[in-house]
Design an enzyme around this catalytic site. Structure first.
Site, short mmCIF file in Angstrom:
data_model
loop_
_atom_site.label_atom_id
_atom_site.label_comp_id
_atom_site.label_asym_id
_atom_site.label_seq_id
_atom_site.Cartn_x
_atom_site.Cartn_y
_atom_site.Cartn_z
N SER A 129 0.85 -1.18 0.00
CA SER A 129 0.00 0.00 0.00
C SER A 129 0.89 1.23 0.00
CB SER A 129 -0.90 0.01 1.23
OG SER A 129 -1.71 1.16 1.27
N HIS A 135 -2.77 7.40 -4.24
CA HIS A 135 -2.88 6.22 -3.39
C HIS A 135 -2.95 5.00 -4.29
CE1 HIS A 135 -5.88 3.18 -1.97
NE2 HIS A 135 -5.00 3.08 -1.00
N ARG A 160 -3.54 -6.29 -2.76
CA ARG A 160 -3.54 -7.14 -1.58
C ARG A 160 -4.27 -8.46 -1.84
NH1 ARG A 160 -7.20 -3.09 -1.37
NH2 ARG A 160 -9.38 -3.68 -0.99
N GLY A 189 -2.74 -3.45 14.10
CA GLY A 189 -1.65 -3.24 13.16
C GLY A 189 -0.66 -2.20 13.66
N HIS A 230 2.41 12.15 -0.86
CA HIS A 230 1.99 13.55 -0.73
C HIS A 230 3.13 14.44 -1.23
CE1 HIS A 230 -1.68 12.78 1.54
NE2 HIS A 230 -1.01 11.99 2.36
N ASN A 261 -2.98 0.45 -3.75
CA ASN A 261 -2.71 -0.75 -2.98
C ASN A 261 -3.14 -1.99 -3.75
OD1 ASN A 261 -5.25 -2.14 -1.62
ND2 ASN A 261 -5.63 0.07 -1.59
N HIS A 267 -6.26 7.89 -15.95
CA HIS A 267 -7.37 6.99 -16.22
C HIS A 267 -7.09 6.08 -17.42
CE1 HIS A 267 -10.58 8.06 -13.38
NE2 HIS A 267 -9.95 9.22 -13.32
#
Length: 311
Positions: free
Chosen positions: A99, A113, A117, A268, A103, A115, A154
């Site tokens: 992940s 962002h 998983r 976590g 910034h 991620n 996109h």
């Protein structure tokens, strides 16, 4: 869950190896743009598992950035993971992924962002079936809107999903628009991208390949945008608006984001979970941008559902 998925026992080692390699390649690509070195923080989790956090704070280009690998396990799924699957409550679980949140310092460069998983819930009894699924995506959060950046992002998201069916990108684009939405504000977090969860359609190999394609397309989607905007001139006005809009990022992550809730509820690593937060953010009461300004254009032209592929 499909029968094909639920009846399969999966070795996580190949996906784990790919995740660690992906993390290393993304960090190398970002270091080339930033000019600095990402700190490495290896950690272990008392309840089970470990991870590698790669991060920058106060970099030349990246004001704060985290590219995080984790492979953790536990004896009982937390509430955030079973809210939509009450039948999985109480099961042991295992999760692994990469992940990242970046910034940039320059307000003209968007936050991003990504991620990827995989999650597995153990069989409730000896001889039963494990349940597994994949998830992930990437989304872009600009402070000053540039149509060419949104279109490029996109298009790359579409290219990542193209081998898996013509209907996949439109569904995952719409899912992203709906998920990264601040319901208490009535506005999107950014210009979207793609998002998917609970993926087990078509078997493990297809789902893993799709998830890996998303990860493999990340640098192509974001690095050209960051390189193009990192040296754009700006002043305190732009930094002030960036801090204001970063407040929305904080609100989403703390109020709506399932990943943040899962990380905290599963005990976590707090430092890694909250590395997604921007270094500086502000809030104002009932503030509105002046008409005709670049700040107003962000709301009018970018923080709206839009088919960027048609631009």
């Amino acid at each position: 869950m499909t029968q094909d998925a639920s009846a399969t026992r999966i070795d996580p080692a190949p996906f784990r190896a790919w995740l660690l390699d992906l993390q290393a390649r993304i960090v190398a690509g970002l270091e080339a743009i930033d000019g600095g070195t990402f700190r490495r923080d290896d950690w272990t989790r008392p309840e089970g598992g470990s991870g590698v956090s790669r991060l920058v704070e106060d970099g030349r280009v990246l004001e704060r950035a985290g590219v995080l690998f984790s492979h953790v396990r536990g004896s009982r799924l937390p509430p955030s993971a079973t809210a939509q699957r009450p039948d999985l409550a109480g099961r042991a679980w295992e999760a692994l992924g990469v992940s990242l949140v970046l910034h940039p310092r320059n307000p003209h460069a968007p936050t991003v962002h990504m991620n990827v998983r995989c999650f597995a819930a153990a069989a409730p009894r000896e001889g039963g079936d494990d349940v597994w699924w994949f998830g992930g995506g990437m989304d872009l959060t600009p402070y000053y809107g540039y149509a060419e950046d949104a279109v490029h992002f996109h298009r790359t998201c579409r290219d990542a999903l193209a081998p898996f069916g013509a209907d996949v990108h439109p569904r995952y684009k719409r899912w992203c628009d709906e998920y990264f939405y601040l319901r208490h504000r009535g506005e999107p977090r950014g210009v979207g991208g793609i998002f998917f969860d609970d993926l087990n359609e078509g078997g493990h190999e297809r789902c893993r390949a799709l998830t890996q394609s998303v990860g493999e397309h990340f640098l192509a989607a974001y690095a050209p945008i960051l390189a193009r905007r990192k040296d754009t001139a700006y002043g305190e006005r732009e930094r002030d608006f960036q801090r204001y809009r970063r407040g929305r990022y904080v609100e989403f992550n703390l109020v709506w984001d399932r990943g943040t809730l899962f990380g905290l509820q599963s005990n976590g690593r707090t430092e890694a979970i909250l590395l997604s937060m921007p270094p500086h953010a502000t809030w104002r009461y009932a503030w509105q941008p002046d008409a005709g300004t670049a700040e107003a254009a962000l709301y009018r032209d970018f923080l709206v559902p839009r088919d960027w592929l048609a631009c």
